[in-house]
Design a protein around this motif. Structure first.
Motif, short mmCIF file in Angstrom:
data_model
loop_
_atom_site.label_atom_id
_atom_site.label_comp_id
_atom_site.label_asym_id
_atom_site.label_seq_id
_atom_site.Cartn_x
_atom_site.Cartn_y
_atom_site.Cartn_z
N TRP A 8 0.83 -1.22 0.00
CA TRP A 8 0.00 0.00 0.00
C TRP A 8 0.85 1.26 0.00
O TRP A 8 0.48 2.27 -0.56
CB TRP A 8 -0.94 0.00 1.21
CG TRP A 8 -0.22 0.08 2.53
CD1 TRP A 8 0.19 -0.96 3.30
CD2 TRP A 8 0.20 1.27 3.21
NE1 TRP A 8 0.84 -0.52 4.42
CE2 TRP A 8 0.85 0.86 4.40
CE3 TRP A 8 0.09 2.62 2.96
CZ2 TRP A 8 1.39 1.76 5.30
CZ3 TRP A 8 0.62 3.52 3.87
CH2 TRP A 8 1.25 3.09 5.02
N TYR A 9 2.05 1.18 0.64
CA TYR A 9 2.88 2.37 0.71
C TYR A 9 3.62 2.64 -0.60
O TYR A 9 4.29 3.67 -0.72
CB TYR A 9 3.88 2.28 1.87
CG TYR A 9 4.62 0.97 1.98
CD1 TYR A 9 5.76 0.72 1.24
CD2 TYR A 9 4.15 -0.03 2.82
CE1 TYR A 9 6.42 -0.47 1.33
CE2 TYR A 9 4.81 -1.23 2.93
CZ TYR A 9 5.95 -1.45 2.18
OH TYR A 9 6.60 -2.66 2.28
N HIS A 10 3.54 1.70 -1.56
CA HIS A 10 4.09 1.95 -2.89
C HIS A 10 3.01 2.33 -3.89
O HIS A 10 3.32 2.68 -5.03
CB HIS A 10 4.83 0.72 -3.40
CG HIS A 10 6.16 0.52 -2.75
ND1 HIS A 10 6.89 -0.64 -2.86
CD2 HIS A 10 6.91 1.34 -1.96
CE1 HIS A 10 8.01 -0.54 -2.18
NE2 HIS A 10 8.05 0.65 -1.62
N GLN A 11 1.75 2.21 -3.46
CA GLN A 11 0.66 2.56 -4.36
C GLN A 11 0.40 4.07 -4.29
O GLN A 11 0.63 4.70 -3.26
CB GLN A 11 -0.61 1.80 -3.96
CG GLN A 11 -0.48 0.30 -4.10
CD GLN A 11 -1.71 -0.42 -3.59
OE1 GLN A 11 -2.70 0.21 -3.26
NE2 GLN A 11 -1.63 -1.75 -3.52
N GLU A 12 -0.07 4.58 -5.40
CA GLU A 12 -0.39 6.00 -5.44
C GLU A 12 -1.65 6.26 -4.61
O GLU A 12 -2.69 5.62 -4.81
CB GLU A 12 -0.61 6.44 -6.89
CG GLU A 12 -0.78 7.95 -7.04
CD GLU A 12 -0.84 8.38 -8.48
OE1 GLU A 12 -1.08 9.57 -8.73
OE2 GLU A 12 -0.67 7.50 -9.35
N GLN A 13 -1.52 7.18 -3.65
CA GLN A 13 -2.62 7.45 -2.74
C GLN A 13 -3.52 8.55 -3.32
O GLN A 13 -3.03 9.56 -3.82
CB GLN A 13 -2.08 7.91 -1.37
CG GLN A 13 -1.17 6.89 -0.70
CD GLN A 13 -1.89 5.62 -0.32
OE1 GLN A 13 -3.00 5.66 0.19
NE2 GLN A 13 -1.27 4.49 -0.61
#
Length: 198
Positions: A45-50
């Motif tokens: 999730w921390y590599h996905q675009e938020q």
């Protein structure tokens, strides 16, 4: 004579059974690797675009720059200048302030060359005497940069030494709690320590 002999067919049977056992584990490993490939392909999730909400976008574009420009930035600058002035008034370096009871700092002090160690000791003694007498260095002697991290390479070397010793002793931080109360796994009691080697 009653000599004991093993027939070749028994040897072939044992080798075949062992190869079947090995092939089972090899097949199991391949199956597990294939089944875990999908999990490894998942992007954390921390590599996905938020996705940013309009309010968050407004804060980031408008509020935060003003906050940093007029509040946080000037306050941190004041704190920095105040610390520099205090260190210069007592003739200290920032690295003189490290707690010498902390294991990493204690090891770093053992690694310091003689001239740096003597200079540190003399600065500390002079500062202690000036603080007791409520005096400060003459202005002509305050023109230096107290933020030069002269102990940094020795602190890093001390960290490497601690890490190597822990590996040789097969010490793992997950074998014990890192923090118990206000004490770290190395036994030092400095809160929020930055000198942990793990």
């Amino acid at each position: 004579s009653g000599s004991f002999q093993i027939s070749p067919c028994c040897i072939n049977t044992a080798i075949g059974a062992q190869s079947r056992r090995m092939s089972f584990y090899r097949a199991l490993s391949k199956t597990l690797i294939r089944s875990m490939a999908a999990e490894r392909a998942v992007v954390p999730w921390y590599h996905q675009e938020q996705a940013v909400s309009p309010f968050e976008a407004f804060c980031k574009q408008t509020v935060y720059p003003l906050w940093f420009k007029y509040v946080k930035g000037p306050y941190e600058r004041y704190q920095y200048e105040h610390l520099v002035a205090e260190l210069r008034g007592l003739g200290l370096m920032l690295d003189d302030q490290h707690n010498d009871k902390e294991p990493i700092v204690e090891r770093a002090l053992e690694l310091l060359p003689h001239d740096l160690m003597v200079g540190r000791y003399r600065r500390l003694m002079r500062a202690q005497e000036m603080f007791a007498k409520k005096s400060h260095l003459p202005l002509s002697e305050q023109n230096y940069d107290p933020m030069i991290p002269y102990m940094a390479p020795f602190v890093e070397e001390a960290k490497f030494q601690f890490q190597e010793e822990q590996e040789l002793l097969q010490f793992h931080p997950w074998d014990r709690r890192l923090f118990s109360g206000n004490t770290t796994g190395l036994g030092e009691t400095t809160p929020n320590s930055t000198f942990m080697s793990w």
